[in-house]
Enzyme design. Structure first.
Site, PDB file in Angstrom:
ATOM      1  N   HIS A 231      53.680  -5.666  59.663  1.00 27.10           N
ATOM      2  CA  HIS A 231      54.189  -5.578  58.286  1.00 27.10           C
ATOM      3  C   HIS A 231      54.480  -4.139  57.868  1.00 27.10           C
ATOM      4  CE1 HIS A 231      50.018  -4.780  57.070  1.00 27.10           C
ATOM      5  NE2 HIS A 231      50.488  -4.354  55.927  1.00 27.10           N
TER       6      HIS A 231
ATOM      7  N   LYS B 136      57.821  -2.021  55.343  1.00 25.31           N
ATOM      8  CA  LYS B 136      57.656  -1.129  54.193  1.00 25.31           C
ATOM      9  C   LYS B 136      58.888  -0.237  54.060  1.00 25.31           C
ATOM     10  CE  LYS B 136      52.613  -1.011  54.593  1.00 25.31           C
ATOM     11  NZ  LYS B 136      51.979  -1.502  53.380  1.00 25.31           N
TER      12      LYS B 136
ATOM     13  N   HIS C  31      50.185  -0.707  63.548  1.00 29.30           N
ATOM     14  CA  HIS C  31      50.809  -0.037  62.393  1.00 29.30           C
ATOM     15  C   HIS C  31      50.999   1.473  62.610  1.00 29.30           C
ATOM     16  CE1 HIS C  31      50.017  -3.871  60.755  1.00 29.30           C
ATOM     17  NE2 HIS C  31      48.829  -3.646  60.253  1.00 29.30           N
TER      18      HIS C  31
ATOM     19  N   ARG D 211      45.411 -28.298  59.027  1.00 30.47           N
ATOM     20  CA  ARG D 211      44.537 -29.462  59.163  1.00 30.47           C
ATOM     21  C   ARG D 211      44.065 -30.007  57.829  1.00 30.47           C
ATOM     22  NH1 ARG D 211      40.747 -27.775  63.873  1.00 30.47           N
ATOM     23  NH2 ARG D 211      39.899 -26.614  62.130  1.00 30.47           N
TER      24      ARG D 211
HETATM   25  C1  BG6 Z   1      46.303  -5.303  58.170  1.00 30.80           C
HETATM   26  C2  BG6 Z   1      44.903  -5.091  58.652  1.00 30.80           C
HETATM   27  O1  BG6 Z   1      47.168  -5.535  59.243  1.00 30.80           O
HETATM   28  O2  BG6 Z   1      46.725  -4.146  57.469  1.00 30.80           O
HETATM   29  C3  BG6 Z   1      43.967  -4.779  57.500  1.00 30.80           C
HETATM   30  O3  BG6 Z   1      44.446  -6.254  59.322  1.00 30.80           O
HETATM   31  C4  BG6 Z   1      44.504  -3.625  56.701  1.00 30.80           C
HETATM   32  O4  BG6 Z   1      42.648  -4.504  57.951  1.00 30.80           O
HETATM   33  C5  BG6 Z   1      45.956  -3.854  56.328  1.00 30.80           C
HETATM   34  O5  BG6 Z   1      43.710  -3.511  55.520  1.00 30.80           O
HETATM   35  C6  BG6 Z   1      46.536  -2.643  55.650  1.00 30.80           C
HETATM   36  O6  BG6 Z   1      47.792  -2.952  55.145  1.00 30.80           O
HETATM   37  P1  BG6 Z   1      48.390  -2.209  53.882  1.00 30.80           P
HETATM   38  O7  BG6 Z   1      49.772  -2.752  53.763  1.00 30.80           O
HETATM   39  O8  BG6 Z   1      47.508  -2.529  52.724  1.00 30.80           O
HETATM   40  O9  BG6 Z   1      48.338  -0.751  54.207  1.00 30.80           O
END
Ligand code: BG6
Length: 487
Positions: free
Chosen positions: A180, A184, A242, A46
């Site tokens: 994500h 890794k 995760h 936006r």
């Molecule tokens: C994110 C979370 O998905 O992952 C965060 O929302 C967290 O709260 C982060 O800090 C951790 O990711 P990484 O790659 O730094 O371990």
């Protein structure tokens, strides 16, 4: 998979994720010649930027970063464009379609479009529908892919609903759900390590493994994200996605081939085998915690309730510790102790495999155990501990270890998680993205925890900078074990 010319459309382009993760990742891919020869990045949100002011903002954000070369950066920035529309207003999507047609023609990028949803989650259901109204889900003239950021849903019902809404317009094969952690390098290595080493593969089951610890610790608190985090908590923010993904990689069956669906079939299967949590498990095997103010290395850290955006009566958990089981042939009876938390003493993610002791304790019952520590981050690597004769008189055993550090590889530059995942999405490789059935299985598994969170006795305090509530230590102590306290 080949890297074809593409337009990358980022919804939520004025946001933090775009500036901190997505654009830097695209820059690094560009600098390493990994992006297609012809590509454009169209930021959508936006805010009223023009192409120029959007470019300026990102140029400034990147120019002082490490590993950024000014000549390459200027070349990269020329690929960026911006369109200011309200993504929650379907009537504005005609402009997006027209802009994409223009870009496709002017740059020879055609109609291969990768849409990245980096917006607030409330838009994840709407944007795909509005794209479809413009035919931007149809693949007759080029592929269309949708990357959806986490969180994918808020609980089982909302995740299923979101899935249904998106599936009305996009096929599962067009969908790339980000976790994500799967991007890794060291998480992916769990598969290679397990299934390429005849030395470990035969031992990776209930006959030889005593128990497993998985830790995802962070020293940081909620870092200005209190508003989001307070409605989420550690179970939704880290555990459901995760940590359970890491657990799946450490425990899944071997895939029949290194292909997206073969791998994702096994991931889903093991997730569907997580033993459902009973009321008894919630009381005895689950510990939820919230950090309180404390002085750490000379600095006074605020308690969670003092963080900006957090209610001063908040009962949101910043720590989860759980003892859980996997109901399948391989893992029957093996406990998995899984924990994650903010404001723990240090940032560390690791999987620790504890092997059973030898059958008869000729060197005393305190003889060292064998363990494998698979360090996901930081200081990525693997450590193997075993017993050795203590030099000198007698036959006492002592623990020693052998270590491998990724840093010691010559080709040590690891792609960051976002670089890897963006590259895979551009190539159409969905292996490292969460599939619908896996996401559902994880939500179903944590659903009883989400309900239990509301229980008045569910939450324990822990001082910032410590390893969580004391009750979490008891989880293992009751089994005559202790958490590893990594440094
Ligand atoms: C994110 C979370 O998905 O992952 C965060 O929302 C967290 O709260 C982060 O800090 C951790 O990711 P990484 O790659 O730094 O371990």
């Amino acid at each position: 998979a080949t890297t074809e010319n593409t337009n990358i459309v980022i919804f939520g382009a004025s946001g933090d994720l775009t500036q901190r993760k997505l654009i830097p990742a695209l820059y690094q891919l560009f600098a390493s010649n990994l992006l297609p020869e012809k590509f454009t990045v169209l930021g959508v949100s936006r805010s009223g930027y023009s192409d120029e002011s959007f470019r300026d903002k990102l140029h400034k954000a990147l120019e002082d970063s490490e590993n950024v070369d000014s000549v390459t950066l200027s070349r990269f920035i020329e690929h960026l464009y911006y369109l200011s529309i309200d993504p929650s207003d379907s009537s504005q999507y005609g402009k997006l379609k027209a802009r994409l047609d223009d870009l496709g023609q002017a740059h020879g990028t055609g109609a291969n479009n990768l849409f990245y949803l980096a917006t607030p989650p409330s838009l994840y259901g709407l944007i795909p529908q509005y794209l479809a109204e413009q035919g931007l889900n149809k693949e007759s003239d080029g592929w269309k892919r949708l990357i959806v950021e986490k969180p994918f849903g808020y609980n089982t019902a909302s995740a299923n609903e979101l899935d249904d809404v998106i599936h009305e317009k996009f096929k599962e094969s067009q969908l790339y759900r980000i976790d994500h952690y799967l991007g890794k390098e060291t998480v992916q290595n769990l598969l290679v390590f397990r299934f390429s080493n005849g030395m470990f593969e035969p031992l990776w089951n209930r006959n030889f493994i005593d128990y497993v610890e998985i830790t995802g610790g962070e020293f940081l608190g909620v870092e200005g994200r209190g508003g989001y985090y307070d409605g989420s908590g550690a179970v939704r923010d880290m555990f459901q996605n995760h940590l359970l993904q890491v657990l799946a990689m450490a425990t899944m069956e071997p895939p029949s081939a290194i292909r997206a669906d073969a791998i994702r079939d096994e991931v889903a299967k093991v997730m569907q085998s997580f033993q459902p949590l009973s009321d008894d498990d919630l009381k005895k095997n689950l510990v939820l915690g919230q950090y309180t103010a404390s002085e750490v290395r000379g600095e006074m850290l605020p308690g969670y309730r003092e963080e900006p955006g957090v209610s001063d009566e908040s009962r949101t958990e910043t720590y989860v510790g759980l003892k859980m089981f996997i109901d399948n042939w391989r893992w029957n009876g093996v406990p998995f102790y899984v924990r994650t938390g903010k404001r723990l003493p240090t940032r560390v993610t690791e999987v620790v495999i504890h092997f059973k002791k030898t059958p008869h304790p000729v060197f005393g019952k305190d003889a060292p155990e064998n363990k494998l520590i698979i360090r996901i981050q930081p200081d990525e690597g693997i450590q193997m501990s075993f017993g050795l004769k203590k030099p000198g008189a007698g036959f006492e055993a002592q623990e020693v270890s052998m270590q491998f550090h990724y840093q010691s590889l010559e080709e040590a530059t690891l792609l960051t998680a976002y670089e890897r995942l963006l590259l895979d999405a551009v190539k159409g490789d969905a292996t490292l993205f969460a599939r619908s059935d896996a996401v559902k299985a994880c939500w179903e598994f944590v659903e009883p925890i989400l309900e239990y969170k509301e229980h008045p006795d569910a939450l324990f305090g822990y001082a910032a900078g410590t390893w969580g509530p004391k009750e979490a230590d008891d989880l293992l102590k009751n089994d005559d074990r202790a958490w590893r306290f990594p440094c």
